[in-house]
Design an enzyme around this catalytic site. Structure first.
Site, PDB file in Angstrom:
ATOM      1  N   ASP A 245       3.513   1.344   3.376  1.00 33.27           N
ATOM      2  CA  ASP A 245       3.708   2.790   3.447  1.00 33.27           C
ATOM      3  C   ASP A 245       4.886   3.194   2.552  1.00 33.27           C
ATOM      4  O   ASP A 245       5.257   2.475   1.622  1.00 33.27           O
ATOM      5  CB  ASP A 245       3.955   3.198   4.903  1.00 33.27           C
ATOM      6  CG  ASP A 245       3.339   4.539   5.248  1.00 33.27           C
ATOM      7  OD1 ASP A 245       3.900   5.569   4.830  1.00 33.27           O
ATOM      8  OD2 ASP A 245       2.294   4.563   5.923  1.00 33.27           O
TER       9      ASP A 245
ATOM     10  N   HIS B 151       6.788   9.692   6.178  1.00 28.62           N
ATOM     11  CA  HIS B 151       5.470   9.152   6.508  1.00 28.62           C
ATOM     12  C   HIS B 151       5.580   7.754   7.110  1.00 28.62           C
ATOM     13  O   HIS B 151       5.017   7.459   8.174  1.00 28.62           O
ATOM     14  CB  HIS B 151       4.589   9.147   5.257  1.00 28.62           C
ATOM     15  CG  HIS B 151       3.139   8.923   5.524  1.00 28.62           C
ATOM     16  ND1 HIS B 151       2.597   7.677   5.729  1.00 28.62           N
ATOM     17  CD2 HIS B 151       2.101   9.792   5.610  1.00 28.62           C
ATOM     18  CE1 HIS B 151       1.296   7.788   5.925  1.00 28.62           C
ATOM     19  NE2 HIS B 151       0.963   9.063   5.855  1.00 28.62           N
TER      20      HIS B 151
ATOM     21  N   VAL C 257     -12.717  -4.137   7.513  1.00 36.64           N
ATOM     22  CA  VAL C 257     -11.585  -3.225   7.708  1.00 36.64           C
ATOM     23  C   VAL C 257     -11.996  -2.168   8.731  1.00 36.64           C
ATOM     24  O   VAL C 257     -13.067  -1.569   8.616  1.00 36.64           O
ATOM     25  CB  VAL C 257     -11.170  -2.553   6.388  1.00 36.64           C
ATOM     26  CG1 VAL C 257     -10.012  -1.587   6.621  1.00 36.64           C
ATOM     27  CG2 VAL C 257     -10.785  -3.598   5.348  1.00 36.64           C
TER      28      VAL C 257
ATOM     29  N   ALA D  40     -10.521   1.473   3.587  1.00 33.42           N
ATOM     30  CA  ALA D  40     -11.234   1.636   4.854  1.00 33.42           C
ATOM     31  C   ALA D  40     -12.710   1.278   4.744  1.00 33.42           C
ATOM     32  O   ALA D  40     -13.307   0.749   5.687  1.00 33.42           O
ATOM     33  CB  ALA D  40     -11.079   3.078   5.356  1.00 33.42           C
TER      34      ALA D  40
ATOM     35  N   SER E 197      -3.969   8.966   8.732  1.00 32.34           N
ATOM     36  CA  SER E 197      -2.862   7.998   8.679  1.00 32.34           C
ATOM     37  C   SER E 197      -2.343   7.694  10.073  1.00 32.34           C
ATOM     38  O   SER E 197      -2.095   6.537  10.437  1.00 32.34           O
ATOM     39  CB  SER E 197      -1.695   8.567   7.865  1.00 32.34           C
ATOM     40  OG  SER E 197      -1.836   8.347   6.495  1.00 32.34           O
TER      41      SER E 197
END
Length: 481
Positions: free
Chosen positions: A242, A273, A375, A370, A421
């Site tokens: 991140d 974030h 995943v 993703a 997120s």
């Protein structure tokens, strides 16, 4: 007669010069989408992914055509979401080869506030440059079968610059970032490199974006059936890739086991974030996360909301070396075979991979990582279990979790946040609870339990909006193999 012959010879020479084909024009015949080339030739290591993508939206790596309008400036390797085009940007980093002896210590690193580990293989050499589209326009990433000499030979043969090279643990080979100094399109260079058997995988250096759509007490505990008083991820290792974080935030006190900076030459300007994601997973105190006691291994790989593939791969390699059980990836970008290979190999190591499905709307292309097999793709729901309107849709969406208007720690203290997120962070924290309760559960076991016990939302069964439905942790804990 001699004059007439001379005129005829000049005319013939002019015609010959007119029809001569330059080498660059011949090269363009090889242009095309590299992913499709690999799929057709059967050389793509992500063979299953050739069929998975449905709409094929991610296959734009090789099609690096004319630059799009609206260029933004890179401070180093990063595209800033809100750049100031007048301000002079920071110098860009580029890696040196890794030391001969890779780090082997998987023990917990320094506590919060301790030193941040930076890769020893990064030095600044590249000037800032304008970027458009979904990838760096004058670079390609290539895995090479051979030593440093082979890398230099490839660079010389194809007129490229070696901007960085390192041994990737997850890819199991040398990863080289080649620069294109003569302005050739990325797609042309990828097609040309495909003819050299020493190049194993060839990809654009794609750009990825953090998935935040910022906007009341955290309602996530109730909605995923997790008792806040019993929640625990004690000693479960979770890696987060991140932004930088504010490790002085009280919610992260004692939470951060180790930090790694994949771009040490780029100044840290935003910490919100990453702080929010870490806090939602394992925060303590008034802003308790889903899995208090979990040990966070935080890799900073984003600035201004953006990062590039080579930086993300560096962070993933570091995460894999920390013996983590979960990797949280709250970012989205186009399909990239190198990222796909890294994810497959991380999953083969037994790591649970959790990623944001994306905030780009119902008609957006598939979001990666993703959409890769193995995943867990997470979409976001609100306090009424309604789908976040901005969420991506598609067959790759696996599960839903709270992610709309939640209170989370931030660089400034706390904030109300929205986005896939943060839904991904909720799922990572929930999985840490599962691993804490049953350390023997494998990644496959966990994925099956989540899908079998999710609360169905929307159309009956798995759908493109909610996946299998809303995460039900209590049911998942009770599920047996």
């Amino acid at each position: 007669m001699a004059a007439e012959a001379a005129l005829r010879f000049a005319a013939i020479l002019a015609v010959a010069m007119t029809i001569a084909v330059p080498a660059s024009a011949q090269s363009k015949a090889a242009n095309g989408d590299q992913t499709k080339i690999d799929c057709r030739n059967g050389t793509n290591a992500a063979g299953a992914n050739c069929a998975k993508d449905g709409n094929g939206a991610g296959d734009n790596a090789g099609g690096a055509g004319p630059a799009q309008a609206g260029a933004v400036f890179l401070p180093a390797l990063i595209v800033d979401l809100f750049p100031n085009p007048v301000a002079p940007p920071a110098p860009a980093p580029t890696p040196r080869p890794e030391p001969a002896t890779p780090p082997g210590n998987n023990q917990a690193g320094p506590p919060a506030g301790g030193p941040i580990i930076s890769p020893t293989d990064l030095i600044a050499v590249q000037p800032p440059r304008a970027v458009t589209g979904d990838f760096v326009p004058d670079e390609v990433l290539v895995t090479v079968d051979g030593d440093a000499g082979a890398v230099q030979q490839i660079a010389a043969s194809f007129g490229l610059e070696v901007r960085s090279q390192r041994q990737s643990r997850l890819l199991g080979t040398t990863l080289v970032r080649f620069g294109i100094p003569d302005g050739r399109p990325v797609g042309i260079v990828l097609a040309q490199l495909a003819a050299d058997g020493r190049t194993q995988r060839r990809e654009a250096n794609h750009i990825y974006s953090l998935q935040q759509a910022a906007g009341i007490v955290n309602y996530a505990f109730d909605h995923i059936t997790l008792d806040a008083k019993q929640a625990s991820g004690e000693n479960v290792r979770v890696a987060v890739i991140d932004t930088g974080i504010d490790d002085s935030n009280p919610a992260l006190a004692g939470v951060i086991a180790a930090q790694f900076d994949a771009m040490p030459d780029v100044p840290i300007e935003k910490r919100d974030h990453g702080t929010s994601v870490d806090g939602l997973i394992a925060g303590v105190g008034a802003l308790e996360g889903m899995a208090p006691g979990a040990r966070i291994y935080h890799a900073r790989a984003f600035e201004g909301g953006k990062s590039t593939m080579d930086v993300i791969l560096s962070a993933l390699d570091w995460a894999a070396e920390q013996n983590v059980s979960i990797i949280n990836m709250s970012f989205v970008g186009p399909k990239n075979d190198l990222l796909g290979a890294a994810c497959r190999n991380a999953r083969a190591l037994g790591i649970v991979l959790v990623a944001a499905a994306g905030n780009n709307g119902p008609k957006a292309p598939y979001g990666y990582p993703a959409a890769f097999d193995g995943v867990i793709a997470v979409t976001a729901t609100d306090a009424k279990d309604g789908l976040m309107p901005q969420a991506n849709r598609g067959a790759y969406v696996f599960i839903s979790a709270p992610g709309v208007e939640m209170v989370a720690p931030s660089g400034a203290g706390s904030d109300v946040v929205t986005g896939t997120s943060f839904a991904a962070a909720i799922v990572s924290g929930a999985i840490a609870n599962l691993i804490h309760a049953s350390p023997g559960r494998t990644a496959d076991d966990i994925e099956k339990a989540l899908s079998a016990t999710a609360k169905d939302l929307g159309p009956k069964g798995r759908d493109n909006d909610f996946g299998y439905g809303l995460l039900d942790l209590k049911a998942a804990e009770a599920a047996k193999e």
